[in-house]
Design a protein around this motif. Structure first.
Motif, PDB file in Angstrom:
ATOM      1  N   THR A   9       0.825  -1.219   0.000  1.00 60.08           N
ATOM      2  CA  THR A   9       0.000   0.000   0.000  1.00 60.08           C
ATOM      3  C   THR A   9       0.859   1.268   0.000  1.00 60.08           C
ATOM      4  O   THR A   9       0.318   2.375  -0.035  1.00 60.08           O
ATOM      5  N   LEU A  11       4.320   3.857  -1.183  1.00 58.59           N
ATOM      6  CA  LEU A  11       4.681   4.578  -2.417  1.00 58.59           C
ATOM      7  C   LEU A  11       5.134   3.605  -3.504  1.00 58.59           C
ATOM      8  O   LEU A  11       4.574   3.576  -4.605  1.00 58.59           O
ATOM      9  N   SER A  31      -0.183  -5.474   4.130  1.00 57.42           N
ATOM     10  CA  SER A  31       0.244  -4.398   5.040  1.00 57.42           C
ATOM     11  C   SER A  31      -0.845  -4.250   6.100  1.00 57.42           C
ATOM     12  O   SER A  31      -1.923  -4.844   5.965  1.00 57.42           O
ATOM     13  N   ASN A  33      -2.938  -2.056   6.540  1.00 54.60           N
ATOM     14  CA  ASN A  33      -4.195  -1.602   5.930  1.00 54.60           C
ATOM     15  C   ASN A  33      -4.946  -2.696   5.186  1.00 54.60           C
ATOM     16  O   ASN A  33      -6.111  -2.521   4.829  1.00 54.60           O
ATOM     17  N   SER A  58       8.287  -2.680   2.480  1.00 50.01           N
ATOM     18  CA  SER A  58       7.714  -2.003   3.651  1.00 50.01           C
ATOM     19  C   SER A  58       8.722  -1.002   4.207  1.00 50.01           C
ATOM     20  O   SER A  58       9.898  -0.989   3.833  1.00 50.01           O
ATOM     21  N   TYR A 107      19.436   4.321  10.437  1.00 50.61           N
ATOM     22  CA  TYR A 107      18.522   3.768   9.418  1.00 50.61           C
ATOM     23  C   TYR A 107      19.275   2.768   8.535  1.00 50.61           C
ATOM     24  O   TYR A 107      18.793   1.650   8.294  1.00 50.61           O
ATOM     25  N   LYS A 111      19.022  -1.347   7.744  1.00 48.56           N
ATOM     26  CA  LYS A 111      18.896  -1.975   6.420  1.00 48.56           C
ATOM     27  C   LYS A 111      19.983  -3.042   6.236  1.00 48.56           C
ATOM     28  O   LYS A 111      19.737  -4.085   5.626  1.00 48.56           O
ATOM     29  N   PHE A 133      14.755   8.536  -3.748  1.00 54.06           N
ATOM     30  CA  PHE A 133      13.633   8.759  -4.674  1.00 54.06           C
ATOM     31  C   PHE A 133      13.421  10.268  -4.867  1.00 54.06           C
ATOM     32  O   PHE A 133      13.526  11.044  -3.901  1.00 54.06           O
TER      33      PHE A 133
HETATM   34  N1  NAP Z   1      12.902   6.962   0.293  1.00 57.82           N
HETATM   35  C1  NAP Z   1      13.958   6.683  -0.438  1.00 57.82           C
HETATM   36  O1  NAP Z   1      14.551   7.586  -1.077  1.00 57.82           O
HETATM   37  C2  NAP Z   1      14.464   5.251  -0.511  1.00 57.82           C
HETATM   38  C3  NAP Z   1      15.608   4.981  -1.251  1.00 57.82           C
HETATM   39  C4  NAP Z   1      16.020   3.666  -1.376  1.00 57.82           C
HETATM   40  C5  NAP Z   1      15.293   2.639  -0.760  1.00 57.82           C
HETATM   41  N2  NAP Z   1      14.199   2.943  -0.014  1.00 57.82           N
HETATM   42  C6  NAP Z   1      13.428   1.833   0.601  1.00 57.82           C
HETATM   43  O2  NAP Z   1      12.173   1.750  -0.033  1.00 57.82           O
HETATM   44  C7  NAP Z   1      11.296   0.998   0.809  1.00 57.82           C
HETATM   45  C8  NAP Z   1       9.859   1.471   0.613  1.00 57.82           C
HETATM   46  O3  NAP Z   1       9.768   2.844   0.854  1.00 57.82           O
HETATM   47  P1  NAP Z   1       8.407   3.635   0.551  1.00 57.82           P
HETATM   48  O4  NAP Z   1       8.762   5.084   0.589  1.00 57.82           O
HETATM   49  O5  NAP Z   1       7.700   3.058  -0.636  1.00 57.82           O
HETATM   50  O6  NAP Z   1       7.561   3.284   1.865  1.00 57.82           O
HETATM   51  P2  NAP Z   1       6.166   3.927   2.354  1.00 57.82           P
HETATM   52  O7  NAP Z   1       5.465   4.640   1.247  1.00 57.82           O
HETATM   53  O8  NAP Z   1       6.442   4.654   3.627  1.00 57.82           O
HETATM   54  O9  NAP Z   1       5.301   2.626   2.681  1.00 57.82           O
HETATM   55  C9  NAP Z   1       5.588   1.842   3.791  1.00 57.82           C
HETATM   56  C10 NAP Z   1       4.773   0.569   3.689  1.00 57.82           C
HETATM   57  O10 NAP Z   1       5.152  -0.269   4.801  1.00 57.82           O
HETATM   58  C11 NAP Z   1       3.956  -0.808   5.319  1.00 57.82           C
HETATM   59  N3  NAP Z   1       4.119  -1.214   6.716  1.00 57.82           N
HETATM   60  C12 NAP Z   1       4.383  -0.440   7.791  1.00 57.82           C
HETATM   61  N4  NAP Z   1       4.361  -1.182   8.929  1.00 57.82           N
HETATM   62  C13 NAP Z   1       4.088  -2.468   8.537  1.00 57.82           C
HETATM   63  C14 NAP Z   1       3.912  -3.692   9.220  1.00 57.82           C
HETATM   64  N5  NAP Z   1       4.006  -3.784  10.560  1.00 57.82           N
HETATM   65  N6  NAP Z   1       3.617  -4.809   8.494  1.00 57.82           N
HETATM   66  C15 NAP Z   1       3.522  -4.747   7.151  1.00 57.82           C
HETATM   67  N7  NAP Z   1       3.663  -3.624   6.437  1.00 57.82           N
HETATM   68  C16 NAP Z   1       3.944  -2.490   7.128  1.00 57.82           C
HETATM   69  C17 NAP Z   1       2.933   0.317   5.178  1.00 57.82           C
HETATM   70  O11 NAP Z   1       1.629  -0.230   5.307  1.00 57.82           O
HETATM   71  P3  NAP Z   1       0.309   0.646   5.663  1.00 57.82           P
HETATM   72  O12 NAP Z   1       0.058   1.522   4.460  1.00 57.82           O
HETATM   73  O13 NAP Z   1      -0.754  -0.375   5.846  1.00 57.82           O
HETATM   74  O14 NAP Z   1       0.642   1.423   6.908  1.00 57.82           O
HETATM   75  C18 NAP Z   1       3.250   0.787   3.775  1.00 57.82           C
HETATM   76  O15 NAP Z   1       2.624  -0.055   2.819  1.00 57.82           O
HETATM   77  C19 NAP Z   1      11.876   1.101   2.223  1.00 57.82           C
HETATM   78  O16 NAP Z   1      12.288  -0.186   2.647  1.00 57.82           O
HETATM   79  C20 NAP Z   1      13.093   2.005   2.068  1.00 57.82           C
HETATM   80  O17 NAP Z   1      14.177   1.580   2.873  1.00 57.82           O
HETATM   81  C21 NAP Z   1      13.764   4.219   0.115  1.00 57.82           C
END
Ligand code: NAP
Length: 252
Positions: A9, A11, A31, A33, A58, A107, A111, A133
Motif C-alpha cells: 500500500t 509509495l 500491510s 491496511n 515495507s 537507518y 537496512k 527517490f
Molecule cells: N525513500 C527513499 O529515497 C528510498 C531509497 C532507497 C530505498 N528505499 C526503501 O524503499 C522501501 C519502501 O519505501 P516507501 O517510501 O515506498 O515506503 P512507504 O510509502 O512509507 O510505505 C511503507 C509501507 O510499509 C507498510 N508497513 C508499515 N508497517 C508495517 C507492518 N508492521 N507490516 C507490514 N507492512 C507495514 C505500510 O503499510 P500501511 O500503508 O498499511 O501502513 C506501507 O505499505 C523502504 O524499505 C526504504 O528503505 C527508500
C-alpha cells in the motif's frame, strides 16, 4: 505467479502492485491496511499461502534508531519464517545504495541487518539497492530545516523516480533470484543540496538550501560518494527536471 508485496500500500508498493497485475500476475498487497502485520504476524501465513515470490517494500513507521532496527529485524525474521513454512522460492527486498558505507546512520544500520537476515536465510533472494527517490526530496528537507533554512551537504546522490524503482522491482520479482544485489539509479549525479534545492524551487517552497559539508543526513556525515553506486548500476533515464515539471503540471 502469485506475488505478495509486503508494504503493497506504500509509495513503491502500490506502483508495483499495478505493474505486476498489468503483467498478469496475482499480486497481493500485504500491510496493516490490508490486515497483514509483519511485526505481530497477524494475517501473514494466510497471505503467503501458495505464494511463489514475496517482495518486501515495507518501511518503518518511525525512523528513530532503535525503532527502525526493531522494525526491520522483527519484520524480516517473521516474513522469512513464514516463507519457509509456505515454501516461497524467491524473496525480493528493496534497500538503499551505500547501506554498508554509512555505519553512523541508524537507518542504514537497520537496512544492513535486514539484508544479513535475508542473505543468511537459505531462501533464494534478490536485493535491489536504490538511490534516493525524487519523491523523498521534501522529507530530506524537513529533517534538515532550521527556521527558513535547510542545511545540507554537497555529497553526491543520483536520485531516481519511484516509478522507475517500481519497474525494477517488478522485473526482479518476475525473474530468477539473483542471490546478489542489483544497484539502480537515476540518470544524473548531483549534490544532495542541489537535489533538494531544485525540488523545493519547483514546488514553490520558499526555504533556502545552504550548502554545509558538516551537516548530517539523517544523523550521519556522508562521504562524497557514499550514496552513489560504486560499480555497475541499472540506470533509468527519467530526469529530475522533467519529473518535477510533470508534477507541478499535475498539481496545478
Ligand atoms: N525513500 C527513499 O529515497 C528510498 C531509497 C532507497 C530505498 N528505499 C526503501 O524503499 C522501501 C519502501 O519505501 P516507501 O517510501 O515506498 O515506503 P512507504 O510509502 O512509507 O510505505 C511503507 C509501507 O510499509 C507498510 N508497513 C508499515 N508497517 C508495517 C507492518 N508492521 N507490516 C507490514 N507492512 C507495514 C505500510 O503499510 P500501511 O500503508 O498499511 O501502513 C506501507 O505499505 C523502504 O524499505 C526504504 O528503505 C527508500
Amino acid at each position: 505467479m502469485k506475488i505478495v508485496v509486503i508494504g503493497g500500500t506504500g509509495l513503491i508498493g502500490s506502483k508495483l502492485i499495478s505493474r505486476l497485475t498489468d503483467h498478469g500476475h496475482v499480486a497481493v498487497a500485504a500491510s496493516p491496511n490490508t490486515g497483514v502485520n509483519t511485526i505481530t504476524g497477524e494475517g501473514l501465513d494466510d497471505a503467503l499461502a501458495g505464494a511463489d515470490v514475496v517482495v518486501d517494500v515495507s518501511n518503518s513507521p518511525s525512523f528513530a534508531d532503535a525503532d527502525v532496527m526493531a522494525f526491520f529485524t522483527t519484520s524480516t525474521t517473521n516474513i522469512l519464517a513464514a516463507e519457509k513454512s509456505a515454501g516461497v522460492g524467491h524473496h525480493v527486498a528493496l534497500s538503499v545504495v551505500g547501506t554498508s558505507r554509512v555505519p553512523e546512520s541508524g537507518y542504514l544500520r537497520a537496512k544492513v541487518a535486514q539484508e544479513k537476515l535475508i542473505t543468511d536465510s537459505g531462501i533464494p533472494y534478490s536485493l535491489v539497492h536504490a538511490t534516493q527517490f525524487f519523491e523523498f526530496a521534501r522529507s530530506i528537507a524537513d529533517t534538515a530545516t532550521d527556521g527558513a533554512t535547510v542545511r545540507l551537504t554537497d555529497s553526491l546522490v543520483r536520485p531516481i523516480a519511484a516509478d522507475d524503482v517500481a519497474t525494477a522491482m517488478g522485473r526482479t520479482a518476475a525473474g530468477a533470484p539473483l542471490n546478489g544485489t542489483l544497484d539502480i539509479a537515476g540518470p544524473a549525479e548531483m549534490g544532495l543540496d542541489q537535489f533538494v534545492r531544485t525540488a523545493l524551487a519547483a514546488y514553490g517552497d520558499p526555504r533556502e538550501v545552504v550548502t554545509d559539508r558538516t551537516a548530517p543526513y539523517f544523523g550521519a556525515i556522508i562521504a562524497e560518494r557514499a550514496l552513489v553506486p560504486g560499480g555497475d548500476a541499472l540506470v533509468f533515464d527519467t530526469r529530475l527536471d522533467d519529473w518535477l515539471a510533470a508534477q507541478t503540471v499535475t498539481s496545478a
